[in-house]
Motif scaffolding. Structure first.
Motif, short mmCIF file in Angstrom:
data_model
loop_
_atom_site.label_atom_id
_atom_site.label_comp_id
_atom_site.label_asym_id
_atom_site.label_seq_id
_atom_site.Cartn_x
_atom_site.Cartn_y
_atom_site.Cartn_z
N HIS A 20 -4.38 45.06 -15.55
CA HIS A 20 -4.32 43.80 -14.79
C HIS A 20 -4.66 42.62 -15.71
O HIS A 20 -4.01 41.56 -15.65
CB HIS A 20 -5.29 43.84 -13.61
CG HIS A 20 -4.96 44.90 -12.61
ND1 HIS A 20 -5.89 45.41 -11.74
CD2 HIS A 20 -3.80 45.56 -12.34
CE1 HIS A 20 -5.33 46.33 -10.98
NE2 HIS A 20 -4.06 46.44 -11.34
N ASP A 21 -5.67 42.79 -16.55
CA ASP A 21 -6.04 41.73 -17.49
C ASP A 21 -4.92 41.47 -18.50
O ASP A 21 -4.57 40.31 -18.78
CB ASP A 21 -7.32 42.10 -18.24
CG ASP A 21 -8.56 42.09 -17.35
OD1 ASP A 21 -8.52 41.39 -16.32
OD2 ASP A 21 -9.54 42.76 -17.70
N LEU A 22 -4.37 42.56 -19.05
CA LEU A 22 -3.32 42.41 -20.05
C LEU A 22 -2.07 41.76 -19.47
O LEU A 22 -1.43 40.92 -20.12
CB LEU A 22 -2.98 43.78 -20.65
CG LEU A 22 -4.06 44.41 -21.54
CD1 LEU A 22 -3.72 45.85 -21.88
CD2 LEU A 22 -4.26 43.59 -22.82
N GLU A 44 -7.78 33.53 -12.71
CA GLU A 44 -8.50 34.46 -11.84
C GLU A 44 -7.70 34.75 -10.58
O GLU A 44 -7.59 35.91 -10.13
CB GLU A 44 -9.87 33.90 -11.49
CG GLU A 44 -10.78 34.88 -10.76
CD GLU A 44 -11.09 36.11 -11.59
OE1 GLU A 44 -11.23 37.19 -10.97
OE2 GLU A 44 -11.18 35.99 -12.83
N LEU A 45 -7.10 33.69 -10.01
CA LEU A 45 -6.26 33.89 -8.82
C LEU A 45 -5.04 34.74 -9.15
O LEU A 45 -4.64 35.61 -8.36
CB LEU A 45 -5.83 32.53 -8.26
CG LEU A 45 -6.93 31.70 -7.60
CD1 LEU A 45 -6.41 30.30 -7.26
CD2 LEU A 45 -7.43 32.40 -6.32
N LEU A 46 -4.46 34.50 -10.32
CA LEU A 46 -3.31 35.30 -10.75
C LEU A 46 -3.70 36.76 -10.91
O LEU A 46 -2.97 37.67 -10.47
CB LEU A 46 -2.77 34.75 -12.06
CG LEU A 46 -1.63 35.55 -12.72
CD1 LEU A 46 -0.42 35.64 -11.80
CD2 LEU A 46 -1.25 34.94 -14.07
N ARG A 47 -4.85 36.99 -11.53
CA ARG A 47 -5.29 38.38 -11.71
C ARG A 47 -5.51 39.07 -10.37
O ARG A 47 -5.17 40.25 -10.19
CB ARG A 47 -6.59 38.41 -12.53
CG ARG A 47 -6.98 39.80 -12.96
CD ARG A 47 -8.40 39.88 -13.50
NE ARG A 47 -8.70 41.21 -13.95
CZ ARG A 47 -8.90 42.27 -13.15
NH1 ARG A 47 -8.82 42.13 -11.82
NH2 ARG A 47 -9.15 43.46 -13.64
N ASP A 48 -6.11 38.37 -9.40
CA ASP A 48 -6.32 38.95 -8.08
C ASP A 48 -5.00 39.31 -7.42
O ASP A 48 -4.88 40.35 -6.75
CB ASP A 48 -7.10 37.97 -7.19
CG ASP A 48 -8.55 37.80 -7.64
OD1 ASP A 48 -9.02 38.66 -8.42
OD2 ASP A 48 -9.20 36.83 -7.22
N GLU A 84 -0.82 23.50 -17.86
CA GLU A 84 -1.63 24.60 -18.39
C GLU A 84 -2.39 25.29 -17.27
O GLU A 84 -2.80 24.66 -16.29
CB GLU A 84 -2.61 24.06 -19.44
CG GLU A 84 -1.92 23.51 -20.68
CD GLU A 84 -2.93 23.06 -21.72
OE1 GLU A 84 -4.15 23.17 -21.42
OE2 GLU A 84 -2.51 22.61 -22.79
N LEU A 85 -2.61 26.66 -17.42
CA LEU A 85 -3.33 27.45 -16.41
C LEU A 85 -4.83 27.33 -16.64
O LEU A 85 -5.32 27.59 -17.75
CB LEU A 85 -2.91 28.92 -16.49
CG LEU A 85 -1.44 29.23 -16.15
CD1 LEU A 85 -1.14 30.70 -16.40
CD2 LEU A 85 -1.15 28.88 -14.70
N THR A 86 -5.56 26.94 -15.60
CA THR A 86 -7.01 26.87 -15.70
C THR A 86 -7.62 28.25 -15.52
O THR A 86 -6.94 29.22 -15.15
CB THR A 86 -7.57 25.94 -14.61
OG1 THR A 86 -7.32 26.54 -13.33
CG2 THR A 86 -6.92 24.57 -14.66
N ALA A 139 0.42 34.51 -18.70
CA ALA A 139 -0.09 33.22 -19.17
C ALA A 139 0.55 32.83 -20.50
O ALA A 139 0.91 31.66 -20.73
CB ALA A 139 -1.61 33.28 -19.30
N GLU A 140 0.68 33.82 -21.40
CA GLU A 140 1.30 33.54 -22.70
C GLU A 140 2.75 33.09 -22.53
O GLU A 140 3.22 32.14 -23.18
CB GLU A 140 1.23 34.78 -23.60
CG GLU A 140 -0.17 35.08 -24.11
CD GLU A 140 -0.24 36.44 -24.81
OE1 GLU A 140 0.83 37.10 -24.93
OE2 GLU A 140 -1.35 36.84 -25.21
#
Length: 714
Positions: A347-349, A407-411, A400-402, A355-356
């Protein structure tokens, strides 16, 4: 006052004895009055509502104390120590404080250090004591007093000989009674032994090893109250045996106990069929622990590129990153715990990859529109309508993503069913029963992961039915432990019997195993998982072993689990089985290949074992007739019947009112009288001489034998 046992002991003045009875009755009356007062106080305190954690903890402590006092109706006082300095201590099942803050206790708990001399003082080593007195009570009434001078004027190898022999002479009730009042020195040494590390107690029949093990539980819970937070596991050989001992620990005031057999220990699986001794021996070997570890490790995916789809776009996590994630997830974790950790890393990767890519797109957009933006800025600079800088940042201003966006994207990724489905295909969750059946049913898998087995042994395992047998339970437990829960249980919390029994991963403060000689190497592993501290008491008699394994010494039995790091204690005196019966056991032990000295019997029943011949066709009728004689003779007590396994069903039909058991089923039980039927048939069974040793030694008073002869021709 009751007329039972109130006559003075031999050589004691009746008047002095009556005065002793009256003296102890006053003490017992005072103790009960004080106990009843404490109970009233506790009831009043427990009626007050509480509304915080501290109050609830206090309530649990008060409830425990109340139950302990309520269960002490029988044996509130059972002993007295008179010291050389004239100090007098009374001992009982629980401690009873004096009426004032500075008062001496009315009763000392038998487990307290101050009570130790009651069990260990001898005329040779009086330990500052002048006299030991055993007090026999019936509820609130003193019915007997036995004094034992410790000055050498009356020699006996037994502690409280009169009280002990009186207890041994009582009728058996089908339930084990407590023995806190009559523990002998070698028994007390085991009860109070250090709780650190495994203690293996070798004890022949009638040495009181089961009583010792249960009193050890009570002692440890009293001495180390922290054990109650984890609980104690008591493993017995059968449900019948557990029912037999069920009243002992509650009577001693202990309830932080889970009782089970090896077959009932693991939630979610049970024995569905009988298996052969050959297959049970193969599947009980320690090699399966390594086999299952290898098999489980092979289920973990190998590093490779992982492709994931997010909002219609494909993202590939490269093999190198996958390899690092796998290495970190699998280090020291179960299969499913590692899978959870790995999924979180994915999920993190994936979040980082998205994001990249977002940043790359922004860079491309900035590069393509640089000229347009420059002209726009020039136009805005010349305009009178200038935007006010309000400090706004984020994707709505600069793209740019804050951190909050990430965190919302990861969830969202963690909750996405598509991502979850991809991970499930790449690293599936596993069902323990399915995986165990797969392994045990596939000869190729066994050849790969259990190379220690012979081809014939592998074929034997694969040829077994799909239903579960006793030897499968430890294998399931081991594989389930390696796979781990798909949903972690978290901290185990405060001990509750139902909670601990329902969890396969509960860690106990101490484990007691009765008839421990019967455990296979894989069953020992099952025990170790539940007590990693190795605070274990294992009691048994290696000479009574009937299990399919080939162990004939304790070293062979426990080395796979403990190595050399265990302590052995021995119980050498037989209290239960009469001299007349123990005299029969010498040749039996020799034929069983015993390397141990048989226990030394210290009491005689006055009844010689007898044997009668009966023709095969008359067995049922003669067994019923003889059993009726024994039941009448031992009215108020118990009679048990032991026979070869193949005869048990028919004999149960003929003797519906008596327990009819095989030698294995009779292990650990005792009756006033035993009727042993067809001893040669028991000898013919696997490890039959060991079985006969068990069968011979179940009685406290009388042993009768029926020898079955062929039917005479007509």
């Amino acid at each position: 006052m009751s007329s039972r046992n109130v006559t003075a002991p031999l050589n004691e003045d009746p008047a002095a004895h009556a005065a002793s009875l009256a003296e102890e009755q006053l003490v017992l009356d005072e103790a009960f009055t004080r106990r009843d007062g404490i109970l009233r106080y506790l009831d009043a305190e427990l009626a007050i509502p509480v509304d915080d954690a501290a109050g609830e903890a206090r309530m649990r402590m008060l409830i425990s104390r109340r139950e302990e006092l309520r269960r002490a109706d029988q044996g509130l006082i059972f002993g007295r120590l008179d010291a050389l300095d004239r100090t007098v201590l009374h001992l009982g099942r629980v401690g009873i404080p004096g009426p004032g803050e500075d008062s001496d206790p009315l009763v000392i708990d038998w487990r307290a250090p101050a009570a130790r001399a009651f069990y260990t003082a001898t005329p040779v080593d009086p330990q500052g004591q002048r006299r030991r007195r055993h007090i026999r009570v019936d509820g609130r009434e003193v019915i007997g007093v036995d004094d034992e001078p410790l000055d050498g004027s009356r020699a006996s190898e037994l502690v409280g000989e009169g009280a002990l022999l009186a207890a041994l002479g009582e009728r058996r009730t089908g339930r084990m009674s407590t023995a806190a009042a009559t523990l002998q020195r070698e028994q007390d040494d085991v009860v109070r032994a250090d709780s650190r590390g495994p203690l293996v107690v070798q004890g022949g029949p009638g040495t009181g090893k089961t009583v010792v093990a249960l009193h050890r539980v009570a002692y440890l819970l009293f001495t180390y109250p922290q054990l109650a937070a984890q609980g104690v596991l008591v493993l017995g050989p059968s449900l019948r045996f557990l029912d037999y001992i069920t009243q002992v620990l509650p009577a001693l005031g202990e309830t932080a106990i889970v009782s089970a057999t090896c077959d009932t220990l693991v939630p979610g699986i049970g024995v569905e069929r009988i298996e052969s001794r050959e297959i049970a021996e193969v599947k009980g070997r320690a090699l399966w622990q390594q086999t299952l570890s290898r098999y489980c490790a092979a289920l973990i995916p190998q590093p490779a590129d992982l492709e994931l789809v997010w909002e219609g776009e494909r993202y590939t996590i490269g093999e190198r990153r996958i390899s690092r994630a796998l290495a970190s997830a699998t280090s020291g974790h179960t299969y499913h715990a590692a899978r959870t950790i790995f999924s979180e890393q994915i999920h993190d990767l994936l979040t980082n990859a998205i994001a990249e890519r977002h940043e790359e797109l922004l860079a491309q957009m900035e590069e393509g529109f640089e000229d347009i933006l420059g002209k726009l800025d020039a136009g805005l600079a010349a305009s009178d309508n200038r935007a006010v800088d309000n400090g706004t940042t984020g994707t709505d201003v600069d793209g740019e993503l804050t951190e909050e966006d990430l965190e919302l994207l990861r969830d969202r990724i963690a909750a996405d069913s598509g991502v979850a489905a991809t991970l499930q295909r790449w690293w599936p969750t596993r069902d323990t029963k399915t995986e165990l059946r797969r392994l045990l049913g596939d000869e190729a898998l066994l050849r790969r992961w259990a190379p220690e087995l012979t081809d014939a042994e592998r074929r034997m395992v694969v040829g077994e039915p799909q239903t579960w047998a006793s030897s499968d339970i430890p294998l399931f437990d081991a594989l389930d432990d390696l796979l781990g829960d798909t949903r972690p249980n978290g901290e185990q919390g405060e001990f509750l019997t139902a909670r601990a029994a329902a969890r396969r991963d509960w860690v106990y403060g101490h484990v007691v195993i009765d008839e421990a000689q019967e455990l296979s190497e894989m069953q020992w592993q099952m025990v170790m998982r539940r007590c990693p501290s190795r605070s274990i008491t294992a009691v048994g008699d290696i000479d009574q072993a009937e299990a399919p394994h080939r162990h004939t010494t304790w070293e062979e039995a426990v080395s796979a689990a403990f190595g050399t790091r265990w302590t052995e204690a021995r119980l050498t005196i037989c209290y239960r089985t009469p001299l007349e019966v123990m005299a029969l056991t010498g040749p039996v032990l020799q034929n069983a290949g015993s390397r141990n000295e048989p226990p030394r019997a210290v009491r005689a029943s006055g009844i010689e074992p007898w044997e009668r011949a009966v023709e095969e066709g008359d067995l049922a009728a003669e067994a019923a007739r003889v059993a009726k004689e024994l039941s009448d003779r031992w009215a108020g007590g118990t009679v048990g019947v032991v026979a070869p396994l193949e005869r048990v069903p028919a004999l149960r039909t003929a003797l519906p009112d008596l327990p009819v058991l095989s030698a294995t089923e009779a292990k650990g039980l005792e009756w006033d009288a035993t009727l042993l039927i067809d001893a040669p048939g028991i000898i013919a069974e696997p490890r039959g001489w060991n079985g006969l040793y068990v069968a011979l030694t179940r009685c406290t008073q009388e042993l009768g034998r029926l020898l079955v002869t062929p039917q005479a021709p007509h």
